[in-house]
Design a protein around this motif. Structure first.
Motif, mmCIF file in Angstrom:
data_model
loop_
_atom_site.group_PDB
_atom_site.id
_atom_site.type_symbol
_atom_site.label_atom_id
_atom_site.label_comp_id
_atom_site.label_asym_id
_atom_site.label_seq_id
_atom_site.Cartn_x
_atom_site.Cartn_y
_atom_site.Cartn_z
ATOM 1 N N ALA A 43 0.698 -1.221 -0.077
ATOM 2 C CA ALA A 43 0.134 -0.038 -0.122
ATOM 3 C C ALA A 43 1.042 1.190 0.200
ATOM 4 C CB ALA A 43 -0.828 -0.009 1.174
ATOM 5 N N ILE A 44 1.944 1.227 0.701
ATOM 6 C CA ILE A 44 2.915 2.363 0.726
ATOM 7 C C ILE A 44 3.499 2.561 -0.572
ATOM 8 C CG2 ILE A 44 5.018 3.327 1.930
ATOM 9 C CD1 ILE A 44 4.055 1.667 4.356
ATOM 10 N N TYR A 45 4.040 1.528 -1.195
ATOM 11 C CA TYR A 45 4.638 1.580 -2.511
ATOM 12 C C TYR A 45 3.663 2.032 -3.529
ATOM 13 C CZ TYR A 45 8.931 -0.514 -1.416
ATOM 14 O OH TYR A 45 10.175 -0.932 -0.665
ATOM 15 N N PHE A 46 2.305 1.660 -3.286
ATOM 16 C CA PHE A 46 1.273 2.104 -4.371
ATOM 17 C C PHE A 46 1.015 3.725 -4.084
ATOM 18 C CE2 PHE A 46 -3.242 3.389 -4.944
ATOM 19 C CZ PHE A 46 -3.439 2.862 -6.268
ATOM 20 N N HIS A 47 0.848 4.278 -3.020
ATOM 21 C CA HIS A 47 0.926 5.523 -2.997
ATOM 22 C C HIS A 47 2.058 6.682 -3.154
ATOM 23 C CE1 HIS A 47 -3.362 5.680 -1.543
ATOM 24 N NE2 HIS A 47 -3.171 4.367 -0.941
ATOM 25 N N PHE A 48 3.117 6.004 -2.861
ATOM 26 C CA PHE A 48 4.294 6.783 -2.878
ATOM 27 C C PHE A 48 5.467 6.408 -3.633
ATOM 28 C CE2 PHE A 48 2.154 7.570 1.347
ATOM 29 C CZ PHE A 48 2.277 9.172 1.255
ATOM 30 N N GLY A 49 5.482 5.036 -3.882
ATOM 31 C CA GLY A 49 6.386 4.556 -4.883
ATOM 32 C C GLY A 49 7.749 4.043 -4.594
ATOM 33 N N LYS A 51 10.877 4.767 -1.148
ATOM 34 C CA LYS A 51 11.044 5.450 0.235
ATOM 35 C C LYS A 51 11.470 6.854 -0.102
ATOM 36 C CE LYS A 51 14.983 5.283 2.822
ATOM 37 N NZ LYS A 51 15.788 4.851 4.005
ATOM 38 N N GLU A 52 12.054 7.258 -1.270
ATOM 39 C CA GLU A 52 12.604 8.524 -1.791
ATOM 40 C C GLU A 52 11.286 9.464 -2.032
ATOM 41 O OE1 GLU A 52 13.607 5.849 -3.019
ATOM 42 O OE2 GLU A 52 15.786 5.873 -3.559
ATOM 43 N N GLY A 53 10.002 8.586 -2.613
ATOM 44 C CA GLY A 53 8.782 9.306 -2.736
ATOM 45 C C GLY A 53 8.092 9.561 -1.644
ATOM 46 N N LEU A 54 8.255 8.658 -0.548
ATOM 47 C CA LEU A 54 7.654 8.963 0.726
ATOM 48 C C LEU A 54 8.405 10.149 1.583
ATOM 49 C CD1 LEU A 54 5.637 8.122 2.660
ATOM 50 C CD2 LEU A 54 7.301 6.354 3.844
ATOM 51 N N PRO A 115 17.977 10.615 -2.823
ATOM 52 C CA PRO A 115 18.208 10.781 -4.121
ATOM 53 C C PRO A 115 16.995 11.060 -4.984
ATOM 54 C CG PRO A 115 17.866 8.413 -3.655
ATOM 55 C CD PRO A 115 18.085 9.372 -2.418
ATOM 56 N N VAL A 116 16.359 12.210 -4.872
ATOM 57 C CA VAL A 116 15.293 12.831 -5.617
ATOM 58 C C VAL A 116 15.210 14.380 -5.488
ATOM 59 C CG1 VAL A 116 13.676 12.786 -3.399
ATOM 60 C CG2 VAL A 116 12.717 12.507 -5.670
ATOM 61 N N SER A 117 14.818 14.762 -6.400
ATOM 62 C CA SER A 117 14.568 16.346 -6.271
ATOM 63 C C SER A 117 13.702 16.650 -5.509
ATOM 64 C CB SER A 117 14.115 16.870 -7.718
ATOM 65 O OG SER A 117 13.733 18.280 -7.802
ATOM 66 N N LEU A 118 13.969 17.820 -4.448
ATOM 67 C CA LEU A 118 13.512 18.179 -3.393
ATOM 68 C C LEU A 118 12.946 19.786 -3.463
ATOM 69 C CD1 LEU A 118 15.498 16.603 -0.471
ATOM 70 C CD2 LEU A 118 13.309 15.823 -1.584
#
Length: 220
Positions: A43-49, A51-54, A115-118
């Motif tokens: 469910a977490i991966y579904f919503h945020f893709g 850990k970086e997305g979270l 590792p994601v644009s913030l």
């Protein structure tokens, strides 16, 4: 279905904020968030893709807190400098008490490990401070010759520097006192007709208390 998905997303985000604030980005895993929130990793991966997305979701929620604060304090019927000081105290409380804000602050300090644009910090605060200082200038509250843009940058730098020191020394428990001390030093140089800066802080405190529905403490 959409409402249920939003409830899930918010619950996961709230849990992730607590864990990120306590353990940092590296010290928090999707499994930790799943175990603590009661939702599955799927469910977490579904919503945020990822850990970086979270982490990005928490940071975006952090930045989303501020426009309503700025709009409210800019629109109040009160002296502009009182409103600017009141806004700073309201924000200080959020950095102390709001876990989304605290988590976003910690994640930003650890941004090189994510590792994601913030979102870019501080720019919005500098713009808001410059708008309020310009308004103070227009109504005759600001000292003649004040460089509004430069002053806005200095104010924001001082404000967040005060946060950093307060956080390091006592987990921001004294943040309101620290921010008040900062204004006691800065206000005499900003006011067109310098008066006891405690009067401005008292005015800001009353505005802040009205927004919280409780009596304002007097600044000594």
């Amino acid at each position: 279905m959409q409402e249920r998905a939003e409830v899930t997303r918010r619950a996961v985000l709230a849990t992730a904020a607590v864990l990120f604030e306590q353990h940092g980005y590296v010290g928090t895993s999707i499994s930790d968030v799943a175990r603590t929130s009661g939702y599955t990793s799927g469910a977490i991966y579904f919503h945020f893709g990822s850990k970086e997305g979270l982490a990005r979701g928490v940071l975006e929620a952090h930045f989303a807190e501020w426009p309503r604060y700025v709009e409210r304090w800019e629109s109040l019927d009160a002296p502009v400098l009182d409103r600017l000081v009141g806004l700073s105290l309201a924000v200080a409380r959020e950095f102390r008490d709001n876990v989304i804000v605290r988590a976003g602050n910690r994640l930003w300090s650890e941004r090189r490990t994510i590792p994601v644009s913030l979102p870019r910090p501080f720019v919005g605060w500098i713009d808001a401070a410059a708008r309020m200082l310009t308004c103070a200038e227009e109504v005759g509250e600001l000292a003649p010759g004040t460089d509004v843009e430069r002053t806005a940058r200095v104010l924001v730098s001082c404000f967040f520097g005060t946060h950093t020191v307060s956080d390091a020394l006592n987990d921001r428990r004294n943040i309101e006192e620290a921010v008040s001390d900062l204004w006691m030093l800065l206000l005499p140089g900003l006011q067109a007709a310098p008066v006891d800066p405690a009067k401005c802080l008292d005015g800001a405190g009353r505005l802040l208390a009205e927004s919280r529905g409780r009596p304002a403490p007097s600044v000594k």
